[in-house]
Motif scaffolding. Structure first.
Motif, PDB file in Angstrom:
ATOM      1  N   ASN A  31      54.231  39.084  39.272  1.00  0.00           N
ATOM      2  CA  ASN A  31      54.875  38.122  40.155  1.00  0.00           C
ATOM      3  C   ASN A  31      55.329  38.734  41.463  1.00  0.00           C
ATOM      4  N   SER A  32      54.915  39.949  41.745  1.00  0.00           N
ATOM      5  CA  SER A  32      55.364  40.595  42.975  1.00  0.00           C
ATOM      6  C   SER A  32      54.197  40.749  43.937  1.00  0.00           C
ATOM      7  N   ASN A  33      54.484  40.440  45.194  1.00  0.00           N
ATOM      8  CA  ASN A  33      53.457  40.493  46.231  1.00  0.00           C
ATOM      9  C   ASN A  33      52.241  39.660  45.838  1.00  0.00           C
ATOM     10  N   THR A  34      52.572  38.445  45.419  1.00  0.00           N
ATOM     11  CA  THR A  34      51.535  37.490  45.020  1.00  0.00           C
ATOM     12  C   THR A  34      51.798  36.142  45.682  1.00  0.00           C
ATOM     13  N   ARG A  35      50.774  35.325  45.680  1.00  0.00           N
ATOM     14  CA  ARG A  35      50.934  33.941  46.099  1.00  0.00           C
ATOM     15  C   ARG A  35      51.523  33.147  44.947  1.00  0.00           C
ATOM     16  N   ILE A  36      52.342  32.146  45.249  1.00  0.00           N
ATOM     17  CA  ILE A  36      52.819  31.226  44.228  1.00  0.00           C
ATOM     18  C   ILE A  36      51.842  30.063  44.196  1.00  0.00           C
ATOM     19  N   GLY A  40      50.234  26.506  47.700  1.00  0.00           N
ATOM     20  CA  GLY A  40      49.412  27.000  48.812  1.00  0.00           C
ATOM     21  C   GLY A  40      48.276  26.047  49.086  1.00  0.00           C
ATOM     22  N   PRO A  41      47.481  26.333  50.088  1.00  0.00           N
ATOM     23  CA  PRO A  41      46.389  25.438  50.448  1.00  0.00           C
ATOM     24  C   PRO A  41      45.261  25.422  49.423  1.00  0.00           C
ATOM     25  N   VAL A  42      45.091  26.490  48.679  1.00  0.00           N
ATOM     26  CA  VAL A  42      44.026  26.541  47.682  1.00  0.00           C
ATOM     27  C   VAL A  42      44.681  26.888  46.348  1.00  0.00           C
ATOM     28  N   ALA A  43      44.576  25.984  45.385  1.00  0.00           N
ATOM     29  CA  ALA A  43      45.208  26.255  44.095  1.00  0.00           C
ATOM     30  C   ALA A  43      44.150  26.625  43.073  1.00  0.00           C
ATOM     31  N   ARG A  44      44.148  27.860  42.698  1.00  0.00           N
ATOM     32  CA  ARG A  44      43.188  28.316  41.699  1.00  0.00           C
ATOM     33  C   ARG A  44      43.951  29.283  40.805  1.00  0.00           C
ATOM     34  N   PRO A  45      44.088  28.961  39.531  1.00  0.00           N
ATOM     35  CA  PRO A  45      44.933  29.791  38.686  1.00  0.00           C
ATOM     36  C   PRO A  45      44.437  31.229  38.603  1.00  0.00           C
ATOM     37  N   ARG A  73      35.287  35.917  44.651  1.00  0.00           N
ATOM     38  CA  ARG A  73      36.466  35.129  44.278  1.00  0.00           C
ATOM     39  C   ARG A  73      37.346  34.878  45.511  1.00  0.00           C
ATOM     40  N   LEU A  74      37.494  35.896  46.351  1.00  0.00           N
ATOM     41  CA  LEU A  74      38.300  35.705  47.568  1.00  0.00           C
ATOM     42  C   LEU A  74      37.698  34.612  48.449  1.00  0.00           C
ATOM     43  N   ARG A  75      36.365  34.585  48.546  1.00  0.00           N
ATOM     44  CA  ARG A  75      35.698  33.514  49.310  1.00  0.00           C
ATOM     45  C   ARG A  75      36.039  32.151  48.724  1.00  0.00           C
ATOM     46  N   GLU A  76      35.942  32.049  47.398  1.00  0.00           N
ATOM     47  CA  GLU A  76      36.276  30.775  46.735  1.00  0.00           C
ATOM     48  C   GLU A  76      37.720  30.391  46.998  1.00  0.00           C
ATOM     49  N   GLN A  77      38.563  31.383  47.173  1.00  0.00           N
ATOM     50  CA  GLN A  77      39.991  31.124  47.390  1.00  0.00           C
ATOM     51  C   GLN A  77      40.307  30.905  48.865  1.00  0.00           C
ATOM     52  N   GLY A  78      39.277  30.796  49.690  1.00  0.00           N
ATOM     53  CA  GLY A  78      39.503  30.395  51.075  1.00  0.00           C
ATOM     54  C   GLY A  78      39.522  31.512  52.099  1.00  0.00           C
ATOM     55  N   ILE A  79      39.271  32.745  51.693  1.00  0.00           N
ATOM     56  CA  ILE A  79      39.205  33.838  52.674  1.00  0.00           C
ATOM     57  C   ILE A  79      37.828  33.780  53.347  1.00  0.00           C
ATOM     58  N   GLU A  80      37.817  33.658  54.674  1.00  0.00           N
ATOM     59  CA  GLU A  80      36.545  33.433  55.377  1.00  0.00           C
ATOM     60  C   GLU A  80      36.151  34.556  56.317  1.00  0.00           C
ATOM     61  N   ASP A  81      37.109  35.349  56.776  1.00  0.00           N
ATOM     62  CA  ASP A  81      36.823  36.351  57.813  1.00  0.00           C
ATOM     63  C   ASP A  81      35.933  37.460  57.235  1.00  0.00           C
ATOM     64  N   GLU A  82      34.727  37.557  57.795  1.00  0.00           N
ATOM     65  CA  GLU A  82      33.759  38.527  57.243  1.00  0.00           C
ATOM     66  C   GLU A  82      34.241  39.970  57.405  1.00  0.00           C
ATOM     67  N   VAL A 124      46.554  38.313  48.571  1.00  0.00           N
ATOM     68  CA  VAL A 124      47.643  38.462  49.537  1.00  0.00           C
ATOM     69  C   VAL A 124      47.238  39.413  50.661  1.00  0.00           C
ATOM     70  N   VAL A 125      46.613  40.537  50.304  1.00  0.00           N
ATOM     71  CA  VAL A 125      46.166  41.508  51.310  1.00  0.00           C
ATOM     72  C   VAL A 125      45.135  40.855  52.237  1.00  0.00           C
ATOM     73  N   ALA A 126      44.166  40.180  51.638  1.00  0.00           N
ATOM     74  CA  ALA A 126      43.097  39.546  52.428  1.00  0.00           C
ATOM     75  C   ALA A 126      43.658  38.443  53.322  1.00  0.00           C
ATOM     76  N   ARG A 127      44.574  37.671  52.800  1.00  0.00           N
ATOM     77  CA  ARG A 127      45.165  36.563  53.550  1.00  0.00           C
ATOM     78  C   ARG A 127      45.988  37.078  54.732  1.00  0.00           C
ATOM     79  N   MET A 128      46.825  38.090  54.465  1.00  0.00           N
ATOM     80  CA  MET A 128      47.691  38.588  55.544  1.00  0.00           C
ATOM     81  C   MET A 128      46.857  39.191  56.679  1.00  0.00           C
ATOM     82  N   ILE A 129      45.832  39.944  56.312  1.00  0.00           N
ATOM     83  CA  ILE A 129      45.025  40.578  57.364  1.00  0.00           C
ATOM     84  C   ILE A 129      44.203  39.518  58.107  1.00  0.00           C
ATOM     85  N   SER A 130      43.702  38.525  57.384  1.00  0.00           N
ATOM     86  CA  SER A 130      42.938  37.439  58.038  1.00  0.00           C
ATOM     87  C   SER A 130      43.789  36.735  59.090  1.00  0.00           C
ATOM     88  N   VAL A 131      45.038  36.440  58.720  1.00  0.00           N
ATOM     89  CA  VAL A 131      45.931  35.748  59.648  1.00  0.00           C
ATOM     90  C   VAL A 131      46.250  36.656  60.842  1.00  0.00           C
TER      91      VAL A 131
END
Ligand code: SAH
Length: 272
Positions: A31-36, A40-45, A73-82, A124-131
């Motif tokens: 539960n640490s350094n994770t998305r809840i 979020g915009p993409v809900a995938r357990p 899996r990251l792509r499926e979860q909405g990470i797009e930046d190549e 979380v790492v992929a999302r933060m760097i993408s943003v």
């Protein structure tokens, strides 16, 4: 205390030899350094099975294939930046965790790294760097909270100059050791200190990424952002959100709230 890393690649080996006893202590690592999820915009357990240390070698890890699956899996979860996806494919996350947890390294979860801290969830790492890099090519970034150094390694595949600061001495040493063992395209400098003060001597930064949650983002960090630069940080206490701040002028910043997350706390001072 301030040591440049790279270039000095040397042979890989067994890393992160901290005591097993520390693995079970502290906040629930999953539960640490994770998305809840669910907010979020993409809900995938994500995986919810308990962590079981696996003895080294009991299941041979094909890390290339495991990383490829992680990237899909990251792509499926909405990470797009190549650029981010390519970096996540390159960095051997299993070398940043205790060997007993290596078989879990490519699951989408945070894992304990000792000292009651965690390596961030891959998403979380992929999302933060993408943003952080969306629509731009930052050259110099500051990471607050190096931990074991994983995110700094990913950042060093995306941009030229990474400064990362860690307040727990044992983790500062772990990050340095882990990063020295990799051949990274960008330069990483690991600093021992309180990242709430930033690194004024190296400012301004094109980007700042904070890997621990404070109730408020420290003004010192906002001041060390270049105009046009972006800061991404979790903010809050029992409920937290990722926040994106863009510096628009000398004394103006734009703020946007993103995903619900749960991070380890941002703490003042240093710890031996
Ligand atoms: N970037 C890491 C995440 C580590 S967890 C990764 O790649 O997975 C967050 C880290 O922030 C912890 O190691 C914690 O010790 C550190 N931290 C918390 N407050 C800090 C502060 N004020 N300055 C520097 N590091 C801090």
């Amino acid at each position: 205390m301030r040591k440049p890393l790279n270039p000095s690649p040397f042979a890989s080996g067994t890393l992160n030899r901290f005591g097993r006893s520390s693995l079970g202590s502290g906040p629930s690592p999953a539960n640490s350094n994770t998305r809840i999820l669910g907010t979020g915009p993409v809900a995938r357990p994500g995986p919810s099975s308990p962590l079981r240390p696996v003895s080294p070698g009991s299941s041979p890890l094909n890390s290339d294939r495991a990383r490829e699956r992680m990237v899909s899996r990251l792509r499926e979860q909405g990470i797009e930046d190549e650029r981010v996806l390519a970096a996540m494919r390159e960095v051997p996350r299993h070398l940043f965790v205790d060997e007993g947890l290596a078989s879990h390294a490519y699951e989408d979860r945070a894992l304990p790294i000792g000292h009651e801290q965690t390596i961030s969830q891959p998403w979380v790492v992929a999302r933060m760097i993408s943003v952080l890099i969306e629509g731009r090519e930052p050259a110099k970034v500051l990471e607050v909270g190096a931990g074991c150094g994983y995110q700094a390694a990913v950042l060093a595949h995306v941009l030229r100059e990474v400064h990362t600061i860690e307040r727990v001495h044992g983790l500062y040493e772990m990050a340095r050791a882990n990063l020295q063992k990799l051949r990274l395209p960008g330069r990483v400098r690991v600093v021992f200190g309180d990242g709430m003060a930033g690194l004024p001597g190296s400012a301004p930064f094109d980007g700042i990424v904070v890997a621990a949650a404070g109730l408020k983002i420290p003004q010192a960090l906002l001041d060390q952002l270049a105009i046009g630069g972006r800061l991404v940080a979790p903010e809050g206490g029992s409920t937290q959100r990722l926040v994106l701040i863009e510096r628009t002028g000398n004394s103006t910043w734009n703020r946007q709230e993103l995903d619900a997350v749960r991070f380890v706390p941002l703490r003042p001072g240093t710890q031996y």
